[in-house]
Design a protein around this motif. Structure first.
Motif, PDB file in Angstrom:
ATOM      1  N   PHE A 102       0.842  -1.193   0.000  1.00  0.00           N
ATOM      2  CA  PHE A 102       0.000   0.000   0.000  1.00  0.00           C
ATOM      3  C   PHE A 102       0.879   1.247   0.000  1.00  0.00           C
ATOM      4  CE2 PHE A 102      -2.786   3.250   1.673  1.00  0.00           C
ATOM      5  CZ  PHE A 102      -4.017   2.955   1.116  1.00  0.00           C
ATOM      6  N   LEU A 103       1.895   1.252   0.850  1.00  0.00           N
ATOM      7  CA  LEU A 103       2.821   2.382   0.918  1.00  0.00           C
ATOM      8  C   LEU A 103       3.556   2.570  -0.407  1.00  0.00           C
ATOM      9  CD1 LEU A 103       4.448   4.593   2.403  1.00  0.00           C
ATOM     10  CD2 LEU A 103       5.997   2.780   3.157  1.00  0.00           C
ATOM     11  N   ASN A 104       4.054   1.493  -0.985  1.00  0.00           N
ATOM     12  CA  ASN A 104       4.779   1.587  -2.255  1.00  0.00           C
ATOM     13  C   ASN A 104       3.904   2.159  -3.365  1.00  0.00           C
ATOM     14  OD1 ASN A 104       7.121   0.591  -1.090  1.00  0.00           O
ATOM     15  ND2 ASN A 104       6.739  -1.502  -1.743  1.00  0.00           N
ATOM     16  N   GLU A 105       2.650   1.751  -3.412  1.00  0.00           N
ATOM     17  CA  GLU A 105       1.740   2.296  -4.427  1.00  0.00           C
ATOM     18  C   GLU A 105       1.476   3.776  -4.185  1.00  0.00           C
ATOM     19  OE1 GLU A 105      -1.525   0.317  -6.239  1.00  0.00           O
ATOM     20  OE2 GLU A 105      -0.972  -1.592  -5.313  1.00  0.00           O
ATOM     21  N   TYR A 106       1.386   4.160  -2.930  1.00  0.00           N
ATOM     22  CA  TYR A 106       1.179   5.568  -2.594  1.00  0.00           C
ATOM     23  C   TYR A 106       2.383   6.399  -3.036  1.00  0.00           C
ATOM     24  CZ  TYR A 106       0.834   9.797   0.263  1.00  0.00           C
ATOM     25  OH  TYR A 106       0.800  11.100   0.679  1.00  0.00           O
ATOM     26  N   VAL A 107       3.588   5.948  -2.711  1.00  0.00           N
ATOM     27  CA  VAL A 107       4.808   6.675  -3.091  1.00  0.00           C
ATOM     28  C   VAL A 107       4.898   6.798  -4.610  1.00  0.00           C
ATOM     29  CG1 VAL A 107       7.341   6.556  -3.094  1.00  0.00           C
ATOM     30  CG2 VAL A 107       6.069   6.099  -0.978  1.00  0.00           C
ATOM     31  N   LYS A 108       4.613   5.721  -5.315  1.00  0.00           N
ATOM     32  CA  LYS A 108       4.642   5.740  -6.782  1.00  0.00           C
ATOM     33  C   LYS A 108       3.620   6.743  -7.325  1.00  0.00           C
ATOM     34  CE  LYS A 108       4.147   2.781 -10.833  1.00  0.00           C
ATOM     35  NZ  LYS A 108       3.839   1.439 -11.325  1.00  0.00           N
ATOM     36  N   ALA A 109       2.425   6.775  -6.734  1.00  0.00           N
ATOM     37  CA  ALA A 109       1.389   7.704  -7.179  1.00  0.00           C
ATOM     38  C   ALA A 109       1.803   9.153  -6.955  1.00  0.00           C
ATOM     39  CB  ALA A 109       0.072   7.410  -6.447  1.00  0.00           C
ATOM     40  N   ARG A 111       4.973  10.288  -6.801  1.00  0.00           N
ATOM     41  CA  ARG A 111       6.085  10.588  -7.728  1.00  0.00           C
ATOM     42  C   ARG A 111       5.626  10.779  -9.161  1.00  0.00           C
ATOM     43  NH1 ARG A 111      10.509   6.321  -5.373  1.00  0.00           N
ATOM     44  NH2 ARG A 111      11.094   7.586  -3.566  1.00  0.00           N
ATOM     45  N   THR A 112       4.598  10.052  -9.568  1.00  0.00           N
ATOM     46  CA  THR A 112       4.141  10.123 -10.958  1.00  0.00           C
ATOM     47  C   THR A 112       2.952  11.064 -11.147  1.00  0.00           C
ATOM     48  OG1 THR A 112       2.711   8.194 -10.653  1.00  0.00           O
ATOM     49  CG2 THR A 112       4.965   7.789 -11.474  1.00  0.00           C
ATOM     50  N   GLY A 113       2.519  11.714 -10.078  1.00  0.00           N
ATOM     51  CA  GLY A 113       1.379  12.625 -10.169  1.00  0.00           C
ATOM     52  C   GLY A 113       0.054  11.910 -10.399  1.00  0.00           C
ATOM     53  N   MET A 114      -0.057  10.678  -9.943  1.00  0.00           N
ATOM     54  CA  MET A 114      -1.252   9.861 -10.178  1.00  0.00           C
ATOM     55  C   MET A 114      -2.023   9.592  -8.878  1.00  0.00           C
ATOM     56  SD  MET A 114      -1.022   9.313 -13.456  1.00  0.00           S
ATOM     57  CE  MET A 114      -1.915   7.873 -13.931  1.00  0.00           C
ATOM     58  N   ILE A 115      -1.998  10.533  -7.960  1.00  0.00           N
ATOM     59  CA  ILE A 115      -2.630  10.321  -6.660  1.00  0.00           C
ATOM     60  C   ILE A 115      -4.148  10.114  -6.802  1.00  0.00           C
ATOM     61  CG2 ILE A 115      -2.944  12.771  -6.063  1.00  0.00           C
ATOM     62  CD1 ILE A 115      -1.924   9.927  -3.658  1.00  0.00           C
TER      63      ILE A 115
END
Length: 194
Positions: A102-109, A111-115
């Protein structure tokens, strides 16, 4: 969904049979079912609570918080819920994840502006969310914004009658570094130890 009554919950023998895999079961471990969970005096309440949630998502205990030491069956019960719901209600969308993923997906979102896509996925795409090893989110740097996002996600899910089941190695109040609002939210449903 197979209905479960109080008599079934008191019975320590599983009440389901494993049937063919459905599309939702792809991220669940097939052998982790209620049928092959070993029930004893130390886990009977957790077992019955998970079975109740599986039979009636968001109608029994929401959130359901399971805690206990490692290797006692928390992950097995989460997958059993997922397998049961997928089997008896294939149109119900179920997700199993853990605190780290869950944390990794949040960080990726972030960084990529996909929140917004992240929020849509976790808040709108699933009817039942099973989150393992939640204690992982407490000990990270910069945890404030992430824990705030997680809090709002859990609140959204509950407000929209979506089932949340969380597993941890500790009771919510004992998770060092966990936001007080999250501790309160985790404690607002049913807590069972295993």
């Amino acid at each position: 969904i197979k209905k479960v009554d109080d008599k079934d919950l008191k019975n320590t023998k599983p009440i389901i049979e494993l049937r063919q895999k459905t599309k939702n079961q792809s991220n669940f471990i097939p052998r982790f079912t209620f049928e092959n969970f070993v029930v004893g005096s130390n886990n009977q309440f957790a077992y019955a609570s998970c079975l109740s949630v599986a039979a009636r998502p968001s109608k029994s205990y929401n959130p359901l918080f399971i805690f206990g030491r490692s290797a006692l069956g928390k992950t097995h019960l989460l997958h059993a819920i997922g397998n049961y719901v997928s089997q008896y209600s294939p149109s119900t969308n179920v997700l199993y994840t853990n605190g780290e993923k869950f944390l990794n997906e949040y960080v990726k979102a972030i960084r990529t502006g996909m929140i917004e896509d992240f929020r849509k996925k976790f808040r709108e795409s699933y009817d039942v969310i099973l989150i393992d090893d939640i204690q992982f989110i407490a000990g990270i740097e910069g945890k404030g914004k992430f824990q705030e996002e997680f809090f709002h996600t859990i609140a959204f899910l509950q407000d929209h009658n979506k089932q949340v089941v969380i597993a941890s190695d500790k009771f919510p109040d004992e998770i060092t570094g966990l936001d007080t609002r999250l501790k309160s939210r985790f404690s607002s449903g049913l807590i069972c130890d295993i």
